[in-house]
Motif scaffolding. Structure first.
Motif, short mmCIF file in Angstrom:
data_model
loop_
_atom_site.label_atom_id
_atom_site.label_comp_id
_atom_site.label_asym_id
_atom_site.label_seq_id
_atom_site.Cartn_x
_atom_site.Cartn_y
_atom_site.Cartn_z
N LEU A 1 -8.96 2.61 2.72
CA LEU A 1 -8.24 2.42 3.98
C LEU A 1 -6.74 2.61 3.81
CD1 LEU A 1 -10.17 -0.64 5.45
CD2 LEU A 1 -10.21 1.72 6.28
N ALA A 2 -6.17 2.07 2.75
CA ALA A 2 -4.72 2.20 2.53
C ALA A 2 -4.34 3.66 2.30
CB ALA A 2 -4.27 1.33 1.37
N ALA A 3 -5.09 4.34 1.45
CA ALA A 3 -4.78 5.75 1.17
C ALA A 3 -5.00 6.61 2.42
CB ALA A 3 -5.64 6.25 0.02
N GLY A 4 -6.07 6.33 3.16
CA GLY A 4 -6.34 7.08 4.39
C GLY A 4 -5.28 6.86 5.45
N ALA A 5 -4.86 5.60 5.60
CA ALA A 5 -3.81 5.29 6.58
C ALA A 5 -2.50 5.96 6.20
CB ALA A 5 -3.62 3.78 6.69
N LEU A 6 -2.20 6.00 4.92
CA LEU A 6 -0.98 6.67 4.46
C LEU A 6 -1.05 8.16 4.78
CD1 LEU A 6 1.69 6.30 2.98
CD2 LEU A 6 0.46 6.63 0.83
N GLY A 7 -2.17 8.79 4.47
CA GLY A 7 -2.33 10.22 4.76
C GLY A 7 -2.31 10.51 6.25
N LEU A 8 -2.99 9.68 7.02
CA LEU A 8 -3.03 9.86 8.46
C LEU A 8 -1.64 9.70 9.07
CD1 LEU A 8 -4.83 10.19 11.01
CD2 LEU A 8 -4.98 7.70 11.06
N SER A 9 -0.88 8.73 8.59
CA SER A 9 0.45 8.52 9.14
C SER A 9 1.40 9.67 8.81
CB SER A 9 1.02 7.19 8.64
OG SER A 9 1.25 7.22 7.26
N ALA B 1 5.52 0.54 7.11
CA ALA B 1 4.07 0.74 6.97
C ALA B 1 3.76 1.49 5.69
CB ALA B 1 3.52 1.51 8.18
N TRP B 2 4.53 2.54 5.38
CA TRP B 2 4.30 3.29 4.14
C TRP B 2 4.51 2.40 2.91
CZ3 TRP B 2 7.33 8.44 5.41
CH2 TRP B 2 6.56 9.22 6.26
N CYS B 3 5.56 1.60 2.95
CA CYS B 3 5.80 0.69 1.82
C CYS B 3 4.65 -0.31 1.66
CB CYS B 3 7.11 -0.07 2.02
SG CYS B 3 8.57 0.95 1.82
N LEU B 4 4.16 -0.83 2.77
CA LEU B 4 3.06 -1.80 2.70
C LEU B 4 1.77 -1.14 2.21
CD1 LEU B 4 3.87 -3.78 5.93
CD2 LEU B 4 3.96 -4.67 3.60
N PHE B 5 1.50 0.09 2.62
CA PHE B 5 0.32 0.79 2.11
C PHE B 5 0.44 1.02 0.61
CE2 PHE B 5 -0.06 2.90 6.54
CZ PHE B 5 -0.75 1.82 7.02
N ALA B 6 1.63 1.41 0.17
CA ALA B 6 1.84 1.63 -1.27
C ALA B 6 1.69 0.33 -2.04
CB ALA B 6 3.23 2.23 -1.50
N ILE B 7 2.23 -0.76 -1.51
CA ILE B 7 2.09 -2.06 -2.18
C ILE B 7 0.62 -2.48 -2.21
CG2 ILE B 7 2.58 -4.53 -1.94
CD1 ILE B 7 5.36 -3.68 -0.84
N SER B 8 -0.10 -2.25 -1.13
CA SER B 8 -1.53 -2.57 -1.08
C SER B 8 -2.29 -1.84 -2.18
CB SER B 8 -2.10 -2.21 0.29
OG SER B 8 -3.48 -2.46 0.33
N LEU B 9 -2.03 -0.54 -2.31
CA LEU B 9 -2.68 0.25 -3.36
C LEU B 9 -2.30 -0.26 -4.75
CD1 LEU B 9 -2.26 3.80 -1.80
CD2 LEU B 9 -4.42 2.60 -2.18
N LEU B 10 -1.04 -0.57 -4.95
CA LEU B 10 -0.58 -1.07 -6.24
C LEU B 10 -1.23 -2.41 -6.59
CD1 LEU B 10 1.31 -0.69 -8.66
CD2 LEU B 10 3.06 -1.89 -7.36
N LEU B 11 -1.30 -3.31 -5.62
CA LEU B 11 -1.92 -4.61 -5.87
C LEU B 11 -3.39 -4.48 -6.25
CD1 LEU B 11 -0.32 -6.76 -3.03
CD2 LEU B 11 0.15 -6.90 -5.48
N GLY C 1 -3.48 -7.34 -1.53
CA GLY C 1 -3.77 -5.94 -1.19
C GLY C 1 -4.32 -5.81 0.21
N ALA C 2 -5.24 -6.69 0.57
CA ALA C 2 -5.82 -6.65 1.92
C ALA C 2 -4.79 -7.05 2.96
CB ALA C 2 -7.04 -7.57 2.00
N GLY C 3 -4.00 -8.07 2.67
CA GLY C 3 -2.98 -8.53 3.62
C GLY C 3 -1.93 -7.47 3.90
N THR C 4 -1.42 -6.83 2.85
CA THR C 4 -0.41 -5.79 3.07
C THR C 4 -1.00 -4.59 3.80
OG1 THR C 4 -0.76 -4.95 0.82
CG2 THR C 4 1.10 -6.46 1.15
N LEU C 5 -2.28 -4.32 3.56
CA LEU C 5 -2.93 -3.24 4.31
C LEU C 5 -2.95 -3.56 5.80
CD1 LEU C 5 -4.64 -0.66 4.59
CD2 LEU C 5 -6.65 -2.08 4.14
N VAL C 6 -3.34 -4.76 6.14
CA VAL C 6 -3.42 -5.15 7.56
C VAL C 6 -2.05 -5.08 8.22
CG1 VAL C 6 -3.86 -7.11 9.10
CG2 VAL C 6 -5.50 -6.56 7.30
N VAL C 7 -1.04 -5.62 7.56
CA VAL C 7 0.31 -5.60 8.14
C VAL C 7 0.82 -4.16 8.23
CG1 VAL C 7 2.69 -6.40 7.89
CG2 VAL C 7 0.80 -7.95 7.38
N GLY C 8 0.51 -3.35 7.22
CA GLY C 8 0.90 -1.94 7.26
C GLY C 8 0.27 -1.21 8.43
#
Length: 126
Positions: free
Chosen positions: A25-33, A54-64, A107-114
């Motif tokens: 979801l995080a990688a897809g949302a990043l690509g879609l955005s 949003a991009w920062c939060l997706f990246a943090i989600s993936l990193l976490l 990871g899940a929390g930052t994804l949701v906020v992103g």
């Protein structure tokens, strides 16, 4: 297979599925955005800080989630060592197990906020 072993296997499968889902979801949302920014909002984008956040939060989600893979492995090794020594840790995997739990939640929390910031950006640009 005992009921306990079946439950342990089910828990491992659920954990693996959770990690994969958050990463996908995080990688897809990043690509879609990125595609949305390029194709729809490119001429005159509005609310760019929301997109950047949003991009920062997706990246943090993936990193976490990636770091949680490492702590999960360390927790399993620690638990196996404990069993080999016939000691049982009070928490499965000890501090690494707790770190894995918090990293997964983060990871899940930052994804949701992103996703929320991405939606805000999309709304402002439609």
């Amino acid at each position: 297979m005992s009921e306990r072993e079946r439950l342990v296997n089910a828990h491992h499968q659920a954990s693996r599925d959770f990690d994969r889902t958050v990463m996908t979801l995080a990688a897809g949302a990043l690509g879609l955005s990125i595609a949305f920014m390029k194709d729809i909002a490119a001429p005159n984008p509005k609310a760019v800080p929301a997109l950047a956040l949003a991009w920062c939060l997706f990246a943090i989600s993936l990193l976490l989630i990636l770091v949680s893979f490492l702590t999960s492995q360390a927790a399993l090794l620690r638990q196996m060592g404990s069993i080999d020594e016939t000691q049982q840790l009070s928490t499965s995997g000890g501090s690494y197990g707790q770190a894995t739990l918090w990293l997964n939640l983060g990871g899940a929390g930052t994804l949701v906020v992103g996703v929320l910031f991405l939606v805000l950006f999309a709304i402002k640009n439609l």
